[in-house]
Design a protein around this motif. Sequence first.
Motif, mmCIF file in Angstrom:
data_model
loop_
_atom_site.group_PDB
_atom_site.id
_atom_site.type_symbol
_atom_site.label_atom_id
_atom_site.label_comp_id
_atom_site.label_asym_id
_atom_site.label_seq_id
_atom_site.Cartn_x
_atom_site.Cartn_y
_atom_site.Cartn_z
ATOM 1 N N TYR A 93 -6.297 4.481 4.698
ATOM 2 C CA TYR A 93 -5.420 4.791 3.566
ATOM 3 C C TYR A 93 -4.812 3.487 3.079
ATOM 4 O O TYR A 93 -4.050 2.842 3.815
ATOM 5 C CB TYR A 93 -4.329 5.768 3.980
ATOM 6 N N HIS A 95 -2.521 2.690 0.959
ATOM 7 C CA HIS A 95 -1.084 2.603 0.682
ATOM 8 C C HIS A 95 -0.250 2.716 1.953
ATOM 9 O O HIS A 95 0.968 2.766 1.899
ATOM 10 C CB HIS A 95 -0.689 3.711 -0.293
ATOM 11 N N TYR A 137 -1.055 -4.194 5.777
ATOM 12 C CA TYR A 137 -1.736 -3.185 4.977
ATOM 13 C C TYR A 137 -3.231 -3.508 4.986
ATOM 14 O O TYR A 137 -3.622 -4.677 5.125
ATOM 15 C CB TYR A 137 -1.167 -3.153 3.559
ATOM 16 N N SER A 139 -5.455 -4.011 2.838
ATOM 17 C CA SER A 139 -5.942 -5.061 1.932
ATOM 18 C C SER A 139 -5.652 -6.471 2.459
ATOM 19 O O SER A 139 -6.233 -7.443 1.981
ATOM 20 C CB SER A 139 -5.308 -4.890 0.553
#
Length: 244
Positions: A93, A95, A137, A139
């Motif tokens: 996920y 986010h 996160y 990314s």
Amino acid sequence: MREPIILVRGVHKWFGSLHVLQGVDLEVYPGEVLVIIGPSGSGKSTLLRCINRLEPIQQGRIVVDRYDVNDPKTPITRLRSEIGMVFQQFNLYPHMSVLDNITLAPIRVRGMSPEQARERALSLLAKVGIPDKAAAYPSQLSGGQQQRVAIARGLAMNPKIMLFDEPTSALDPEMIKEVLDVMKALAREGMTMVVVTHEMGFAREAAHRVIFMDGGRIIESGTPEQIFTRPREARTRGFLEKIL
Ligand code: ADP
Ligand code: MG
């Protein structure tokens, strides 16, 4: 006699008129590491997806840890919590932090307390070699790190079985080893694993058994040594000549 933890019997699956599994029979025993190889489109991913009922089957039977997977009475959430799955695309996920990615299911599905889930997530991150990434996160991580988070997430429910669908195919070459090393460590610990991969080094080192699929059927099954050095079937030989 040991009982298989996964039993696949006479399984047929169609997508519309496309007959993608054409009578598959397979047993996987507790602690076994099974590698599935075969050309693109041969039904490898579909077979994995049928094992945890991400896809229904039209004929045959699949039993996982004594649950009849396609029986409507089977508690599907319970069954799925016994099966961790890792995909080619890491499917984290985006986010959510690494920690939240890993603790979401144990808290929501298992009713684990957030503290307990956090503790377990941190120990899993250490196990996959990224103890310092809990707050990151997805990314912010490399592909290899993201895939290791995906493995930690798969392990968070304490599954009895781990399914891997080409877990290193989307990775840059220098990141493949770090993911395979985590998988080899899991195999050594006795995890039951079904792994679709073309990483022959992994298969030779970690697999107890290799099966070759083509056209929705299991064409041949054997030890890595046997399949890679003296395949019985011409189709297996032809496939191996192309990829090796
Ligand atoms: P593999 O993983 O061995 O490459 P797949 O199991 O993904 O093969 O696919 C087997 C066959 O089923 C292929 O012909 C593929 O195009 C088809 N297929 C897979 N998923 C779907 C789907 N959701 N709908 C229709 N056809 C599909
Ligand atoms: Mg596939």
